[in-house]
Design a protein around this motif. Structure first.
Motif, PDB file in Angstrom:
ATOM      1  N   ALA A   1       0.947  -1.243   0.045  1.00  0.00           N
ATOM      2  CA  ALA A   1      -0.167   0.235   0.002  1.00  0.00           C
ATOM      3  C   ALA A   1       0.992   1.164   0.090  1.00  0.00           C
ATOM      4  O   ALA A   1       0.417   2.312  -0.739  1.00  0.00           O
ATOM      5  CB  ALA A   1      -0.997   0.087   1.209  1.00  0.00           C
TER       6      ALA A   1
ATOM      7  N   THR B   1     -10.074   8.349  -1.016  1.00  0.00           N
ATOM      8  CA  THR B   1     -10.471   6.856  -1.197  1.00  0.00           C
ATOM      9  C   THR B   1     -11.293   6.473  -2.323  1.00  0.00           C
ATOM     10  O   THR B   1     -11.010   5.406  -2.997  1.00  0.00           O
ATOM     11  CB  THR B   1     -11.121   6.511   0.149  1.00  0.00           C
TER      12      THR B   1
ATOM     13  N   GLY C   1      -7.324  -2.083  -5.647  1.00  0.00           N
ATOM     14  CA  GLY C   1      -6.682  -2.690  -4.524  1.00  0.00           C
ATOM     15  C   GLY C   1      -6.132  -3.840  -4.998  1.00  0.00           C
ATOM     16  O   GLY C   1      -6.534  -4.733  -5.763  1.00  0.00           O
ATOM     17  N   ASN C   2      -4.896  -4.427  -4.448  1.00  0.00           N
ATOM     18  CA  ASN C   2      -4.211  -5.559  -4.294  1.00  0.00           C
ATOM     19  C   ASN C   2      -3.402  -6.028  -3.097  1.00  0.00           C
ATOM     20  O   ASN C   2      -2.835  -5.150  -2.529  1.00  0.00           O
ATOM     21  CB  ASN C   2      -3.255  -5.449  -5.651  1.00  0.00           C
ATOM     22  N   THR C   3      -3.786  -7.159  -2.720  1.00  0.00           N
ATOM     23  CA  THR C   3      -3.059  -7.825  -1.342  1.00  0.00           C
ATOM     24  C   THR C   3      -1.599  -8.089  -1.844  1.00  0.00           C
ATOM     25  O   THR C   3      -0.917  -8.244  -0.833  1.00  0.00           O
ATOM     26  CB  THR C   3      -3.689  -9.059  -0.723  1.00  0.00           C
TER      27      THR C   3
ATOM     28  N   ALA D   1      -2.614  -1.497  -4.861  1.00  0.00           N
ATOM     29  CA  ALA D   1      -3.126  -1.052  -3.526  1.00  0.00           C
ATOM     30  C   ALA D   1      -2.650   0.400  -3.063  1.00  0.00           C
ATOM     31  O   ALA D   1      -1.790   1.145  -3.774  1.00  0.00           O
ATOM     32  CB  ALA D   1      -2.467  -1.770  -2.559  1.00  0.00           C
ATOM     33  N   SER D   2      -3.354   1.179  -2.126  1.00  0.00           N
ATOM     34  CA  SER D   2      -3.014   2.471  -1.621  1.00  0.00           C
ATOM     35  C   SER D   2      -3.350   2.602  -0.233  1.00  0.00           C
ATOM     36  O   SER D   2      -4.153   1.779   0.268  1.00  0.00           O
ATOM     37  CB  SER D   2      -3.734   3.541  -2.408  1.00  0.00           C
TER      38      SER D   2
ATOM     39  N   LEU E   1      -7.119   3.105   0.445  1.00  0.00           N
ATOM     40  CA  LEU E   1      -7.927   1.953   0.186  1.00  0.00           C
ATOM     41  C   LEU E   1      -7.616   0.847   1.039  1.00  0.00           C
ATOM     42  O   LEU E   1      -8.454   0.021   1.602  1.00  0.00           O
ATOM     43  CB  LEU E   1      -7.716   1.584  -1.142  1.00  0.00           C
ATOM     44  N   TYR E   2      -6.425   0.533   1.579  1.00  0.00           N
ATOM     45  CA  TYR E   2      -5.930  -0.409   2.372  1.00  0.00           C
ATOM     46  C   TYR E   2      -6.690  -0.073   3.787  1.00  0.00           C
ATOM     47  O   TYR E   2      -7.296  -1.024   4.614  1.00  0.00           O
ATOM     48  CB  TYR E   2      -4.409  -0.307   2.769  1.00  0.00           C
TER      49      TYR E   2
ATOM     50  N   GLN F   1     -10.569  -1.118   3.351  1.00  0.00           N
ATOM     51  CA  GLN F   1     -10.388  -2.281   3.358  1.00  0.00           C
ATOM     52  C   GLN F   1     -10.336  -3.336   4.383  1.00  0.00           C
ATOM     53  O   GLN F   1     -11.054  -4.115   4.842  1.00  0.00           O
ATOM     54  CB  GLN F   1      -9.675  -3.044   2.023  1.00  0.00           C
TER      55      GLN F   1
END
Length: 353
Positions: free
Chosen positions: A134, A276, A285-287, A299-300, A303-304, A307
């Protein structure tokens, strides 16, 4: 003699009586004690209510005591000063409370492991994981948005102040005013419509474009005000020496106002760093770690945080990660401000004083 002297003191003469310097602190302490007594006596449990009662008592006591000792004229001055102090405290208390709560809850999981690992295969409801992906995404997205929005905003402001005349300048000013109030979700929808037209998938640069749209009007407004503060005598002196106008702007106007311009750019970065809605629409988003902002979901930090709260399923580990990410985001903005102040001081013209 003594009677007339006392009368003169109370009517506000040249040698009128004055309250001691410590009197505001004594009045404030007495107001707080009285507010606590009133709150306990009335059964008020909220500290906010106690604070408001103390503020009202402080203003009233300042006026009554000031009018009795110094006269009504000085009392009105003191009541204006006390209202300013009360307003200042009303603005500072929520800020201090916010920072204290974020630090207290964020330090639970904020450690080197948290900062250097991604969520990877860790579920949002499980302990572990980190925010490296993120942080990387936020740095890239905000950096690209700044690279687009800051030059466009500064050059637009230079046009409006130094060259802008007639209908075009009025039209640009009107649209800048409109863009200043555009909600972030609208900017995200605008970029999303373009992505749907070209059948593009979510990626980090799309979020940067939306953030740049939000950043530009803030940069234009702040830079425009700073350029207007530069005295015209400096421009005229440079032009009188035969220096071209573009060089006068580059060598005289911009260095004189670089401090304010840098502060405005930093304020705009601080604004978009916490957005956001456009990131949720365009980046997804991406883990996992994605260092390429031009391909794939990314991710950012905002947004993290969202989530972790939305997908927590009541897990305290997710809430702790959200607070730690909030603390990281605040630290990110504070570091940017410190760097900006350093650059502004370094680049500011030397006054010789």
């Amino acid at each position: 003699m003594s009677t007339s002297s006392l009368t003169g003191e109370r009517t506000g003469g040249l040698r009128s009586a004055r309250l001691p310097k410590w009197s505001p602190w004594a009045i404030a302490a007495g107001s707080v004690a009285a507010a606590v007594a009133v709150g306990l006596g009335a059964g008020l449990s909220s500290r906010v209510q106690w604070g408001l009662i103390a503020a009202v008592l402080f203003v009233l006591a300042t006026y009554v005591i000031g009018a009795r000792v110094e006269g009504r004229r000085q009392a009105r001055d003191r009541i204006a000063t006390s209202l300013v102090w009360v307003a200042f405290l009303l603005a500072v208390v929520p800020l201090v409370s916010l920072i204290w709560t974020t630090v207290r809850r964020g330090v639970k999981v904020l450690d080197p492991y948290f900062l250097t690992h991604s969520m990877g295969v860790v579920a949002d409801s499980e302990p572990g994981g980190g925010i490296y992906h993120a942080i990387l995404g936020s740095l890239e997205q905000v950096g690209l948005a700044t690279a687009i929005g800051a030059p466009v905003g500064v050059l637009t402001a230079i046009y409006l102040v130094e060259y802008g005349r007639g209908g075009l300048a009025k039209a640009v000013t009107f649209f800048v005013d409109v863009m200043t109030g555009i909600p972030s979700i609208v900017a995200g929808l605008f970029i999303l419509s373009l992505m749907l037209m070209f059948e593009m998938q979510p990626f980090g640069f799309a979020g940067s474009l939306a953030l740049a749209i939000l950043m530009m009007p803030v940069v234009v407004r702040s830079t425009e005000e700073m350029l207007k503060l530069v005295p015209n005598e400096l421009r005229e002196a440079s032009l009188a020496l035969g220096v071209p106008k573009w060089r006068t702007i580059l060598k005289v106007v911009l260095p004189t106002s670089i401090g304010g311009i840098t502060t405005g750019v930093m304020l705009s970065i601080a604004r978009i760093a916490g957005e956001t809605a456009p990131v949720l629409l365009l980046v997804w988003g991406n883990t996992f770690i994605n260092a390429n902002p031009f391909e794939g979901a990314q991710a950012s930090l905002p947004l993290y945080i969202y989530q972790q709260y939305a997908n927590s399923s009541g897990s305290t580990a997710a809430y702790d990660r959200a607070w730690a990410a909030s603390l990281t985001l605040i630290a990110f903005v504070m570091i940017l401000n410190l760097v900006a102040r350093g650059i502004a001081r370094w680049k500011a013209p030397k006054t010789g004083r």
